[in-house]
Write a protein that holds these residues in place. Structure first.
Motif, PDB file in Angstrom:
ATOM      1  N   PHE A 149       0.840  -1.190   0.000  1.00 40.06           N
ATOM      2  CA  PHE A 149       0.000   0.000   0.000  1.00 40.06           C
ATOM      3  C   PHE A 149       0.874   1.238   0.000  1.00 40.06           C
ATOM      4  CE2 PHE A 149       0.663  -1.139   4.428  1.00 40.06           C
ATOM      5  CZ  PHE A 149       1.011   0.069   5.019  1.00 40.06           C
ATOM      6  N   LEU A 150       0.313   2.318  -0.483  1.00 42.71           N
ATOM      7  CA  LEU A 150       1.047   3.564  -0.607  1.00 42.71           C
ATOM      8  C   LEU A 150       0.478   4.605   0.330  1.00 42.71           C
ATOM      9  CD1 LEU A 150       1.352   3.858  -4.501  1.00 42.71           C
ATOM     10  CD2 LEU A 150       3.011   2.886  -2.907  1.00 42.71           C
ATOM     11  N   GLY A 151       1.308   5.563   0.686  1.00 43.04           N
ATOM     12  CA  GLY A 151       0.869   6.687   1.497  1.00 43.04           C
ATOM     13  C   GLY A 151       1.121   7.987   0.762  1.00 43.04           C
ATOM     14  N   PHE A 171      -3.434   6.639   3.190  1.00 47.22           N
ATOM     15  CA  PHE A 171      -2.987   5.359   2.658  1.00 47.22           C
ATOM     16  C   PHE A 171      -4.012   4.796   1.674  1.00 47.22           C
ATOM     17  CE2 PHE A 171      -1.041   5.815   6.849  1.00 47.22           C
ATOM     18  CZ  PHE A 171       0.304   5.666   6.515  1.00 47.22           C
ATOM     19  N   THR A 172      -3.507   4.067   0.679  1.00 44.98           N
ATOM     20  CA  THR A 172      -4.375   3.527  -0.362  1.00 44.98           C
ATOM     21  C   THR A 172      -5.187   2.334   0.116  1.00 44.98           C
ATOM     22  OG1 THR A 172      -2.503   2.188  -1.138  1.00 44.98           O
ATOM     23  CG2 THR A 172      -2.875   4.305  -2.231  1.00 44.98           C
ATOM     24  N   HIS A 173      -4.757   1.679   1.203  1.00 50.05           N
ATOM     25  CA  HIS A 173      -5.491   0.550   1.760  1.00 50.05           C
ATOM     26  C   HIS A 173      -5.561   0.713   3.273  1.00 50.05           C
ATOM     27  CE1 HIS A 173      -5.402  -1.507  -2.084  1.00 50.05           C
ATOM     28  NE2 HIS A 173      -4.079  -1.377  -2.125  1.00 50.05           N
ATOM     29  N   ALA A 179       0.527   0.395  14.491  1.00 48.48           N
ATOM     30  CA  ALA A 179       1.724   0.685  15.285  1.00 48.48           C
ATOM     31  C   ALA A 179       2.988   0.512  14.452  1.00 48.48           C
ATOM     32  CB  ALA A 179       1.761  -0.205  16.520  1.00 48.48           C
ATOM     33  N   ALA A 180       3.049  -0.549  13.647  1.00 47.69           N
ATOM     34  CA  ALA A 180       4.235  -0.796  12.828  1.00 47.69           C
ATOM     35  C   ALA A 180       4.414   0.313  11.786  1.00 47.69           C
ATOM     36  CB  ALA A 180       4.120  -2.151  12.149  1.00 47.69           C
ATOM     37  N   VAL A 181       3.304   0.746  11.189  1.00 49.53           N
ATOM     38  CA  VAL A 181       3.385   1.803  10.184  1.00 49.53           C
ATOM     39  C   VAL A 181       3.790   3.118  10.822  1.00 49.53           C
ATOM     40  CG1 VAL A 181       2.035   3.188   8.567  1.00 49.53           C
ATOM     41  CG2 VAL A 181       1.750   0.699   8.627  1.00 49.53           C
ATOM     42  N   GLN A 182       3.166   3.455  11.958  1.00 47.06           N
ATOM     43  CA  GLN A 182       3.494   4.720  12.613  1.00 47.06           C
ATOM     44  C   GLN A 182       4.932   4.734  13.095  1.00 47.06           C
ATOM     45  OE1 GLN A 182       0.651   5.998  15.562  1.00 47.06           O
ATOM     46  NE2 GLN A 182       2.049   7.500  16.447  1.00 47.06           N
ATOM     47  N   LYS A 183       5.415   3.600  13.555  1.00 47.46           N
ATOM     48  CA  LYS A 183       6.793   3.517  14.048  1.00 47.46           C
ATOM     49  C   LYS A 183       7.790   3.731  12.923  1.00 47.46           C
ATOM     50  CE  LYS A 183       9.806   0.550  16.860  1.00 47.46           C
ATOM     51  NZ  LYS A 183       9.921  -0.752  17.564  1.00 47.46           N
ATOM     52  N   PHE A 200      -6.863   9.029  12.082  1.00 43.40           N
ATOM     53  CA  PHE A 200      -8.256   9.305  11.762  1.00 43.40           C
ATOM     54  C   PHE A 200      -8.751   8.122  10.926  1.00 43.40           C
ATOM     55  CE2 PHE A 200      -6.650  13.683  12.354  1.00 43.40           C
ATOM     56  CZ  PHE A 200      -7.581  14.150  13.294  1.00 43.40           C
ATOM     57  N   GLY A 201      -9.238   7.086  11.599  1.00 44.03           N
ATOM     58  CA  GLY A 201      -9.587   5.873  10.882  1.00 44.03           C
ATOM     59  C   GLY A 201      -8.357   5.059  10.568  1.00 44.03           C
ATOM     60  N   ASP A 202      -8.492   4.078   9.668  1.00 41.29           N
ATOM     61  CA  ASP A 202      -7.371   3.169   9.369  1.00 41.29           C
ATOM     62  C   ASP A 202      -6.676   3.496   8.057  1.00 41.29           C
ATOM     63  OD1 ASP A 202      -9.384   2.415   7.685  1.00 41.29           O
ATOM     64  OD2 ASP A 202      -9.634   0.392   8.504  1.00 41.29           O
ATOM     65  N   THR A 203      -6.991   4.661   7.457  1.00 36.41           N
ATOM     66  CA  THR A 203      -6.312   5.039   6.215  1.00 36.41           C
ATOM     67  C   THR A 203      -5.667   6.415   6.282  1.00 36.41           C
ATOM     68  OG1 THR A 203      -8.349   5.979   5.272  1.00 36.41           O
ATOM     69  CG2 THR A 203      -7.878   3.649   4.789  1.00 36.41           C
ATOM     70  N   ARG A 204      -5.743   7.092   7.437  1.00 36.29           N
ATOM     71  CA  ARG A 204      -5.163   8.436   7.524  1.00 36.29           C
ATOM     72  C   ARG A 204      -4.433   8.619   8.844  1.00 36.29           C
ATOM     73  NH1 ARG A 204      -8.611  14.111   7.736  1.00 36.29           N
ATOM     74  NH2 ARG A 204      -6.993  15.345   8.759  1.00 36.29           N
ATOM     75  N   LEU A 205      -3.205   9.116   8.746  1.00 39.87           N
ATOM     76  CA  LEU A 205      -2.365   9.374   9.911  1.00 39.87           C
ATOM     77  C   LEU A 205      -1.802  10.788   9.809  1.00 39.87           C
ATOM     78  CD1 LEU A 205      -0.739   8.489  12.437  1.00 39.87           C
ATOM     79  CD2 LEU A 205       0.973   7.526  10.876  1.00 39.87           C
TER      80      LEU A 205
END
Length: 333
Positions: A149-151, A171-173, A179-183, A200-205
């Motif tokens: 997936f892409l950000g 994120f595209t998915h 936690a792994a992505v944010q880290k 904000f949900g599972d596709t936006r950080l």
């Protein structure tokens, strides 16, 4: 007799010296000739062997990362080209669309590193030429977006933004392991300040510090009228247009207006709130009257008690409307 004796002795001695000289010549010269002959033959052979060994030892060896022939290479690290036994004269990396991947050599010209990561779903050709040697060619293909997936992030690199602009990644998915992505993402500021991510949900950080990046001014505005009140709260500019068309039907207001040349429009929310230039209203209205259909300049504290609703933090890049404790609670780390 005496003279004859001396003469005979001299002749005998001369003959002995002659024989010794002859023996010396016969003894030394062939030996020296043989030695020279052997030395000449061995030296030529050894010299040839040594030169070949040195040439083989000095032949440059090029290595490419990702390796040549890789079909599903990662695209989260730069491309590297290294050489042993020599130096690099040039390196060229090109995608299958013809776009180059720029990079630079280290001080010793033994390693080349791309300035950015390769794109996903792209085949790259690497041509590396060592000094005084033939070019080395390698190819690899990065994984396609369907396999990961892409950000997409804002603001853009090297751009200038306002003091309240967070770093937002879409994120595209849906992200399962938040936690792994944010880290894996690091946001730093100068001067240094604590920066925390909020999902904000599972596709936006989004990332921001507790307070604004730096202080800034506010300006008098003409906000929304009584029928079309303006959002209250802190809003962030997410898009800029030198001139744009604003049509009321696009925001659910029928045919109330259609202005083709609204100047210097800057988006505040995803639902259509803008700060923009206004040449059709009286100059005396700004800072004193609310006459628009909801568009504003910057947040005006005077409208806080007029029954206005605070904008949803997820409506545009407006996470500043969350208290710091709630923002931190949205972090997975």
């Amino acid at each position: 007799m005496g003279a004859s004796h001396i003469s005979n002795r001299s002749e005998q001695q001369a003959r002995r010296w002659s024989r010794r000289g002859l023996l010396t010549v016969l003894g030394v010269t062939p030996a020296a000739a043989a030695l020279t002959g052997c030395s000449g033959w061995a030296g030529a052979a050894n010299g040839t062997t040594t030169a070949s060994a040195k040439a083989a030892a000095k032949k440059p060896t090029v290595s490419v990362t990702p390796a040549d022939g890789t079909k599903k290479a990662g695209f989260t690290s730069p491309v590297e080209v290294t050489v042993t036994g020599g130096t690099l004269a040039s390196v060229k990396v090109t995608g299958n669309d013809g776009s180059p991947l720029a990079g630079s050599l280290n001080d010793t010209k033994t390693r080349w590193t791309s300035a950015r990561n390769p794109y996903s779903g792209t085949k790259y050709t690497v041509t590396a030429t060592p000094e005084g040697a033939a070019a080395h060619t390698a190819t690899f293909t990065t994984r396609s977006p369907g396999e990961t997936f892409l950000g997409y992030f804002t603001p853009e690199a090297n751009s200038t933004s306002g003091v309240g602009m967070p770093v937002s990644i879409n994120f595209t998915h849906a992200v399962k392991d938040r936690a792994a992505v944010q880290k894996a993402i690091t946001v730093t500021a100068e001067p240094a300040v604590e920066v925390v991510g909020h999902w904000f949900g599972d596709t936006r950080l989004d990332f921001r510090p507790e307070t604004y990046w730096a202080p800034g001014p506010t300006y008098p505005v003409s906000g929304g009228n009584a029928q079309h009140t303006t959002w209250s709260g802190i809003m962030v500019i997410s898009e800029r247009f030198k001139q744009t068309r604003m049509e009321s039907s696009t925001v659910g207001l029928g045919d109330e207006y259609d202005i083709s040349d609204v100047p210097h429009a800057q988006r505040l929310t995803a639902s259509g709130t803008f700060v923009h230039g206004n040449y059709w209203a009286s100059a005396s209205a700004f800072g004193h009257q609310n006459t628009s259909h909801g568009c504003v300049g910057l947040h005006d504290a005077k409208g806080a008690n007029d029954g206005e609703k605070t904008v949803d933090p997820a409506n545009g890049l407006n996470g500043w409307n969350l208290p710091w404790s709630q923002w931190q609670a949205g972090s997975t780390l």
